[in-house]
Design an enzyme around this catalytic site. Sequence first.
Site, PDB file in Angstrom:
ATOM      1  N   SER A  81       0.829  -1.203   0.000  1.00  0.00           N
ATOM      2  CA  SER A  81       0.000   0.000   0.000  1.00  0.00           C
ATOM      3  C   SER A  81       0.863   1.252   0.000  1.00  0.00           C
ATOM      4  CB  SER A  81      -0.932   0.014   1.226  1.00  0.00           C
ATOM      5  OG  SER A  81      -0.274   0.577   2.342  1.00  0.00           O
ATOM      6  N   SER A  83       0.645   3.784   2.262  1.00  0.00           N
ATOM      7  CA  SER A  83       0.541   4.491   3.548  1.00  0.00           C
ATOM      8  C   SER A  83       1.878   5.031   4.048  1.00  0.00           C
ATOM      9  CB  SER A  83      -0.063   3.572   4.614  1.00  0.00           C
ATOM     10  OG  SER A  83       0.862   2.595   5.031  1.00  0.00           O
ATOM     11  N   LYS A 138       4.935   0.995  10.046  1.00  0.00           N
ATOM     12  CA  LYS A 138       4.711   2.410  10.322  1.00  0.00           C
ATOM     13  C   LYS A 138       6.012   3.021  10.827  1.00  0.00           C
ATOM     14  CE  LYS A 138       0.344   2.060   9.338  1.00  0.00           C
ATOM     15  NZ  LYS A 138      -0.173   2.603   8.063  1.00  0.00           N
ATOM     16  N   SER A 230      -3.279   7.009   5.881  1.00  0.00           N
ATOM     17  CA  SER A 230      -2.676   5.949   6.680  1.00  0.00           C
ATOM     18  C   SER A 230      -3.560   5.607   7.873  1.00  0.00           C
ATOM     19  CB  SER A 230      -1.293   6.374   7.184  1.00  0.00           C
ATOM     20  OG  SER A 230      -0.782   5.431   8.107  1.00  0.00           O
TER      21      SER A 230
END
Length: 271
Positions: A81, A83, A138, A230
């Site tokens: 993705s 994010s 993250k 996100s």
Amino acid sequence: MGQVDFGQLHFAQLHFDYEAVIFLAFLVTLLSWGVYQFQKRRTKKLNKWGRVSAQVGAYLPVLLVVFSFRSFAFEPFRIPSSSMMPTLYTGDFILVDKFSYGLKMPVFHNTLIETGSPKRGDVFVFRSVEDPSIDVIKRVVALPGDHVKYDARDKMVYINGEALSQTETKAYQGFLDDISPTGLLEKTETIDGESHQMLTANGISHPFQFTEMVVPQGHYFGMGDNRDYSADSRVFGLIPEQNIVGKARMVWMHWRPSAFVEGLKRVGTFL
């Protein structure tokens, strides 16, 4: 003003939990090797089960190396993705250092030997707090004991009362992946003296309910670099220490046929 719903937020789920599968395969080959050794010592001629055990047990050295490497050293992941744009893109394959944050028991994930802990600004992989079979990536924003605040109006993050510096706002014109949103602004954010690029979306209103909190011991607060696209600790909450897999180190491959040449330029990018 644009409106983002939670369906548009990217979780950056990385892969199915292969560790348990490899561990099970390792146990099967270990048991087979044991059966073969036991029968070989008791009789000169192996029966059917002995021959099968010998064949299965022959894979033990290979699985031992693979299992040990993935469990204690490094593990590859693929980014699915956007994010973490512009740090990571869809199609990036990254190498995660599993030893940086402690030597952990495979499958059970309890820490055996302390070797370090996440620092603010680290890009780290962890098992989802909602579905532990899914891995998520993250950036560490707040540590245990930190007071973290997110102001949705100016899209600023505050740690212990001080805003994280965001400078050099400009229209993002960098590398785009297949699912990149449009209308992005690129900024340089600094955490504890280390800078990285991050993105916000112009004219987007936020669905995030999070405002501020003190991070309890044994937990971390993580956010994606593509802030308005996100799903992170603002959505699913804090990340327990036992869920942490390791520290992302580098992009070792990028694969998207639609941008093959541009993808090659990302190989060897350190995080």
